[in-house]
Scaffold this active site. Structure first.
Site, PDB file in Angstrom:
ATOM      1  N   ARG A  66     -43.990  71.971  47.170  1.00  0.00           N
ATOM      2  CA  ARG A  66     -44.601  72.748  48.260  1.00  0.00           C
ATOM      3  C   ARG A  66     -44.823  71.873  49.496  1.00  0.00           C
ATOM      4  O   ARG A  66     -44.709  72.334  50.623  1.00  0.00           O
ATOM      5  CB  ARG A  66     -45.935  73.376  47.802  1.00  0.00           C
ATOM      6  N   TYR A 118     -38.720  95.626  63.747  1.00  0.00           N
ATOM      7  CA  TYR A 118     -39.026  95.771  62.326  1.00  0.00           C
ATOM      8  C   TYR A 118     -40.513  96.114  62.137  1.00  0.00           C
ATOM      9  O   TYR A 118     -41.393  95.431  62.668  1.00  0.00           O
ATOM     10  CB  TYR A 118     -38.653  94.489  61.582  1.00  0.00           C
ATOM     11  N   LYS A 214     -31.400  89.949  53.726  1.00  0.00           N
ATOM     12  CA  LYS A 214     -30.390  90.894  54.219  1.00  0.00           C
ATOM     13  C   LYS A 214     -29.003  90.254  54.167  1.00  0.00           C
ATOM     14  O   LYS A 214     -28.550  89.876  53.107  1.00  0.00           O
ATOM     15  CB  LYS A 214     -30.765  91.369  55.620  1.00  0.00           C
TER      16      LYS A 214
HETATM   17  N1  PLP Z   1     -36.821  91.212  60.097  1.00  0.00           N
HETATM   18  C1  PLP Z   1     -36.058  92.293  60.020  1.00  0.00           C
HETATM   19  C2  PLP Z   1     -35.199  92.672  61.199  1.00  0.00           C
HETATM   20  C3  PLP Z   1     -36.045  93.069  58.866  1.00  0.00           C
HETATM   21  O1  PLP Z   1     -35.254  94.161  58.815  1.00  0.00           O
HETATM   22  C4  PLP Z   1     -36.874  92.689  57.780  1.00  0.00           C
HETATM   23  C5  PLP Z   1     -36.909  93.504  56.556  1.00  0.00           C
HETATM   24  O2  PLP Z   1     -36.395  94.589  56.491  1.00  0.00           O
HETATM   25  C6  PLP Z   1     -37.672  91.561  57.913  1.00  0.00           C
HETATM   26  C7  PLP Z   1     -37.617  90.830  59.075  1.00  0.00           C
HETATM   27  C8  PLP Z   1     -38.592  91.139  56.800  1.00  0.00           C
HETATM   28  O3  PLP Z   1     -37.848  90.512  55.810  1.00  0.00           O
HETATM   29  P1  PLP Z   1     -38.280  90.456  54.261  1.00  0.00           P
HETATM   30  O4  PLP Z   1     -38.191  91.832  53.725  1.00  0.00           O
HETATM   31  O5  PLP Z   1     -37.321  89.468  53.697  1.00  0.00           O
HETATM   32  O6  PLP Z   1     -39.693  89.959  54.225  1.00  0.00           O
END
Ligand code: PLP
Length: 392
Positions: A66, A118, A214
């Site tokens: 960590r 988001y 993603k």
């Molecule tokens: N940023 C974007 C553009 C996203 O679409 C997402 C999730 O859908 C995130 C950040 C957050 O990512 P995570 O789900 O890996 O926490």
């Protein structure tokens, strides 16, 4: 593991290029995605092994994962850092990476956030505002003058382009240049474009954030996030945030994300091609009232997309008359998976307004994340599903 292949931090090549240097020649991004972050010692395995260790024997420089990182995270960080042109830090999820960036701000600081972005980001910023820790200004993603105004008073500009789920773009070059004039920090969520589609650090952004859950991971089998910055001081602060919060990725996830990254260039190219085909077919369908795809000429910012992105990306949205029609279509698909998230090899779609955080997007908007299936098969499925848009 200090002996990884030396594609550490390099200057990006041109607009779309990113890469390391070999014999004085810049490598292309697709080569870097394959070559960076591999062990270099003679006899070493080609892939950095999965090292499930919390503690390391004294004397080697790394004691506790960590605090000091893990060889498995480091391989991924080297590869993503090489692609974006900075120092990468891996986190437990995209949200953990976002939280680490907001965590850099002192209490009472102001952050400007896009109205369309988001939902998790807006939820986190809203929570920080509700508890009095941060002040939040909301800015229309495409309104460059409004971003410039925000840069007068915000300590951090948070950009996300293309935006989830509306596919709005922000003029990164103009907004970042404005923020630099006032000395403001700019963070860009580059999840939709990927490190191959757009490189905000080369335009002067301070920090890039990815949800590697993603497209980087690419197989809907992990949660992981990354920050990347060309500023060694900021990189140290972000790593310290990870250490304090404990928002560390699992080693399996980091290993899988790097394995996913190896094929990102070919997955991205193929899915982008299919997304362009589907955007055109959807735009011509009578049940579809609007298509939102940066790579389609109907996108109001298509010229900006051409100027700042390499390809239109793998995510598009299309709109139907209302939420009921969109729900019927989402429930009628057979090959396309009716599921959340994006960036996987499988095509997924969902109506976004049903989620509390996206209550302000059009009711009939469906986000489609395009995968690697045959475009003809995908269109056949979408076309039959669109036949359900009208109530029977
Ligand atoms: N940023 C974007 C553009 C996203 O679409 C997402 C999730 O859908 C995130 C950040 C957050 O990512 P995570 O789900 O890996 O926490």
């Amino acid at each position: 593991m200090s002996g990884n292949t030396g594609f550490g931090v390099v200057s990006p090549r041109g607009t779309g290029g990113a890469g390391g240097v070999m014999s004085g020649r810049m490598l292309s991004a697709r080569t870097v995605a394959v070559a960076a972050g591999r062990p270099a010692e003679p006899g070493a395995p080609l892939n950095t092994p999965l090292v499930p260790a919390s503690a390391f024997a004294h004397g080697g420089g790394r004691e506790y994962a960590r605090d000091d990182g893990s060889p498995t995270w480091q391989a991924l960080e080297q590869a993503v850092g090489a692609l974006e042109g900075g120092h990468a830090t891996a986190f437990a999820s995209g949200m953990a990476a976002i939280a680490a960036v907001l965590g850099l701000l002192p209490a009472g600081a102001t952050v400007a956030v896009p109205t369309f972005s988001y939902a998790g980001l807006r939820e986190l910023a809203g929570h920080a505002s509700g508890t009095g820790r941060l002040r939040v200004i909301m800015v229309d993603p495409g309104h460059t003058a409004a971003w410039r105004q925000a840069a007068e008073r915000a300590d951090l500009l948070w950009l996300e382009s293309p935006a989830n789920p509306t596919l709005d773009l922000t003029d990164l070059r103009a907004v970042i240049a404005g923020a630099r004039e006032t000395g403001r920090l700019v963070a860009v969520d580059n999840t939709f474009a990927t490190p191959l589609g757009q490189q905000p650090l080369a335009l002067g952004a301070g920090i890039v954030v990815h949800s590697a859950t993603k497209a980087i991971g690419g197989h809907s089998d992990l949660l992981l996030g990354l920050t990347v910055t060309a500023d060694a001081g900021l990189a140290g602060q972000l790593t310290a945030e990870r250490m304090r919060s404990g928002a560390t990725p699992g080693v399996l996830e980091a290993w899988l994300a790097l394995r996913g990254l190896r094929t990102l260039p070919v997955r991205l190219a193929e899915a982008t091609r299919t997304a362009g085909i589907l955007a055109g077919m959807l735009a011509a369908h009578p049940a579809v009232t609007r298509v939102r795809y940066p790579g389609h000429p109907s996108h109001p910012q298509a010229a900006l997309a051409r100027a700042q992105m390499r390809g239109g990306g793998t995510v598009l949205a299309f709109e139907l008359a209302d939420g009921h029609a969109a729900d019927r279509v989402c429930h009628a698909v057979r090959l396309v998976r009716h599921a959340t998230s994006l960036g996987g090899v499988e095509t997924t779609m969902e109506r976004r307004q049903r989620l509390a955080g996206d209550a302000h997007v059009p009711a009939g908007l469906i986000r489609l994340s395009v995968g690697l299936e045959d475009p003809g098969d995908l269109w056949d499925d979408l076309e039959q599903a669109l036949g359900h848009a009208q109530r029977a």
